[in-house]
Design an enzyme around this catalytic site. Structure first.
Site, PDB file in Angstrom:
ATOM      1  N   ASP A 120      96.254 119.471  58.267  1.00  0.00           N
ATOM      2  CA  ASP A 120      95.022 118.596  58.549  1.00  0.00           C
ATOM      3  C   ASP A 120      94.810 118.140  60.078  1.00  0.00           C
ATOM      4  OD1 ASP A 120      93.705 118.786  55.930  1.00  0.00           O
ATOM      5  OD2 ASP A 120      95.100 117.076  55.190  1.00  0.00           O
ATOM      6  N   ASP A 180      90.229 124.613  52.694  1.00  0.00           N
ATOM      7  CA  ASP A 180      89.724 123.717  53.627  1.00  0.00           C
ATOM      8  C   ASP A 180      90.664 124.029  54.965  1.00  0.00           C
ATOM      9  OD1 ASP A 180      90.265 123.310  50.917  1.00  0.00           O
ATOM     10  OD2 ASP A 180      90.276 121.087  51.230  1.00  0.00           O
TER      11      ASP A 180
HETATM   12  N1  GLY Z   1      91.146 118.443  52.025  1.00  0.00           N
HETATM   13  C1  GLY Z   1      89.816 118.216  52.340  1.00  0.00           C
HETATM   14  C2  GLY Z   1      88.853 117.932  51.259  1.00  0.00           C
HETATM   15  O1  GLY Z   1      89.286 117.313  50.394  1.00  0.00           O
HETATM   16  O2  GLY Z   1      87.953 118.494  51.224  1.00  0.00           O
END
Ligand code: GLY
Length: 401
Positions: A120, A180
Site C-alpha cells: 500500500d 487494488d
Molecule cells: N485495499 C484497499 C481497499 O479496501 O479498497
C-alpha cells in the site's frame, strides 16, 4: 484586502452552502458548472476545518462512528489520504492553514518509506508526499518517495510477474495479488521518470500486464484476489476477500481497476491499457445493478439489492477515473463518461451523501463501506472517499477552465 475578500467569501459559503445545500447541488442532471464545482470545493474546505480541530497529534482520522472520531496509525493503508485531502484543499483555496496542518501529518509518515511489509506504499506515500512534492518540490520529499518506490519494488516477484499485495515476502506457498494493487503502480511510474531507472516502470508494467491476464473475467469484471504459486507463477485460485462472493464484482475493486488502467495508459500511452479501461467502464456503466444516481452498491452482486448498502468511495474513485478517461476517448464516449461523472458528483454533493456542515465529524461524504465481510467501517465516512471526491471535483474544474 484579497485575504479579507477570501475570508468573507468562505464565511458566506459556509452559511449559504454548508447549511442550505444549493438547488444545483441536489439535482441529478448532468450539468456541472465552474461555479457549482467551486461552491462544493469551498464548502468542503469549511467542513475540513471542523475535522482538523479534532484530529489529535500523532494520529490520522479513519472514520466517524457513534458520534466519535476514530483514528488510525500513520502506518495504516489509509493514512496518506487525510494529508492528501489537506493538500488538495490548499491547492484549491490557497488557504495556508490546510498546508500547515498537512505538514506535520505527512512527517508522521516519513518512516514508512522503509516499510517493505505492505503493497500500500503507493496509496500511502504518493497521496501524501506525492501531492506535497507536486505543489512544493523538495529534494527531501523526492528521496522519501524514491525510497518508498524501492521498498515497494522489493515485493515484486519476477516469476509471478506481480508485486505481492498481502502476506510475508518469505511465504513460499501463496502469493496474493489484489486488484487494488493497480493503484500502487503510479508511485513506480513516477520513480522511473524521476530517476530514468526503467526497473521501476518494468515492475509496474509487468504487474499491470499480469493482472490484465489473470484478474479479469470474460464480462470484464475483476476478481478481488488472485493467489499465485510464488515458485512457479501459476495461478492457484481466484477468490474474494472484501466482495460478496468469489464470483462477484466487489464495487471498489472495479473502480480501482478502472482508475489503475486509465493511469497506466496516461503513463505509458500503451493502447492495451486504454482498451482495458474502456472495457471496465463498459462493465460498470452497463451493469443492471448500477442505480440511477450512479452510486454503486458495495458489491454489484450484493445480496439484498436494492436494499444493500451503497459505497460512496467506489463512486468517487469511479468519477475521478472517468473524468480522466474522457480525455483519452472519442467524442461520444467522452460525453458518456463525463455525464456519468457528473451524475455521480451531483449525487455525492446532495444531502443524501454529503455531510451537512459540522456533521460526521467534519468528513465530507457519508455512506462508504470499508470492509463489509469484516464488519469494519460499514456505512460510514472514509478519508479515501473524500480524497477521490475532491480529486474528481478538481479534475472536473480543470476541464471546465
Ligand atoms: N485495499 C484497499 C481497499 O479496501 O479498497
Amino acid at each position: 484586502m484579497k485575504k479579507l475578500f477570501f475570508y468573507l467569501s468562505c464565511v458566506l459559503s459556509t452559511i449559504f452552502i454548508g447549511c442550505f445545500p444549493s438547488k444545483k447541488a441536489t439535482n441529478t442532471s448532468s450539468e456541472v458548472s465552474l461555479n457549482w464545482v467551486d461552491q462544493n470545493l469551498q464548502s468542503s474546505a469549511q467542513q475540513y476545518k471542523v475535522l482538523m480541530k479534532q484530529v489529535h497529534e500523532g494520529m490520522m482520522p479513519e472514520t466517524f462512528v457513534d458520534g466519535k472520531l476514530k483514528t488510525c496509525e500513520p502506518s495504516n493503508w489509509i493514512a496518506g489520504f487525510y494529508p492528501g485531502n489537506l493538500i488538495f484543499l490548499f491547492e484549491t483555496t490557497g488557504d495556508s492553514s490546510f498546508y500547515k496542518e498537512a505538514l506535520p501529518k505527512i512527517t508522521l509518515m516519513e518512516r514508512e518509506q522503509y516499510n517493505k511489509g505492505t503493497h500500500d506504499l503507493g496509496f500511502m506515500m504518493y497521496c501524501s508526499y506525492g501531492n506535497l512534492n507536486k505543489i512544493s518540490p523538495e529534494e527531501k520529499y523526492k528521496e522519501i518517495l524514491l525510497n518508498s518506490a524501492r521498498s515497494l519494488s522489493t515485493r515484486f516477484n519476477p516469476k509471478v510477474g506481480c508485486i505481492r499485495s498481502w502476506g510475508n515476502s518469505n511465504d513460499t506457498t501463496e502469493f496474493k495479488v489484489i486488484i487494488d494493487n493497480m493503484m500502487n503502480l503510479e508511485l513506480l511510474m513516477w520513480a522511473a521518470k524521476e530517476t530514468g531507472d526503467n526497473n521501476f516502470s518494468h515492475i509496474a508494467i509487468t504487474h499491470a500486464n499480469t493482472t490484465m491476464e489473470n484478474h479479469f473475467r470474460p464480462d470484464n469484471s475483476s476478481y478481488h484476489v488472485v493467489i499465485y504459486n510464488p515458485k512457479t507463477g501459476e495461478v492457484i485460485k481466484k477468490v474474494t476477500a472484501q466482495g460478496a462472493a468469489n464470483s462477484s464484482a466487489w464495487a471498489r475493486g472495479q473502480s480501482w481497476g478502472l482508475y489503475g488502467y486509465t493511469m497506466m495508459y496516461r503513463e505509458t500511452k500503451d493502447k492495451k491499457y486504454l482498451e482495458q479501461a474502456h472495457k471496465i467502464a463498459e462493465f460498470i456503466l452497463n451493469n443492471p445493478h448500477l442505480p440511477a444516481d450512479k452510486i454503486p452498491y458495495w458489491d454489484y452482486d450484493a445480496p439484498g439489492i436494492p436494499n444493500a448498502k451503497r459505497d460512496a468511495s467506489s463512486a468517487a474513485i469511479m468519477a475521478s477515473a472517468l473524468i480522466e478517461l474522457s480525455k483519452y476517448s472519442n467524442a461520444s464516449l467522452s460525453k458518456k463518461y463525463l455525464n456519468t461523472a457528473s451524475v455521480i458528483l451531483h449525487s455525492l454533493s446532495s444531502p443524501q451523501y454529503r455531510a451537512a456542515y459540522g456533521k460526521e465529524g467534519g468528513f465530507l461524504l457519508k455512506h462508504s463501506v470499508g470492509n463489509m465481510n469484516a464488519n469494519a467501517d460499514v456505512d460510514v465516512p472514509l478519508p479515501y472517499a473524500d480524497y477521490y471526491y475532491l480529486e474528481a471535483l478538481m479534475r472536473y474544474k480543470s476541464i471546465l477552465q
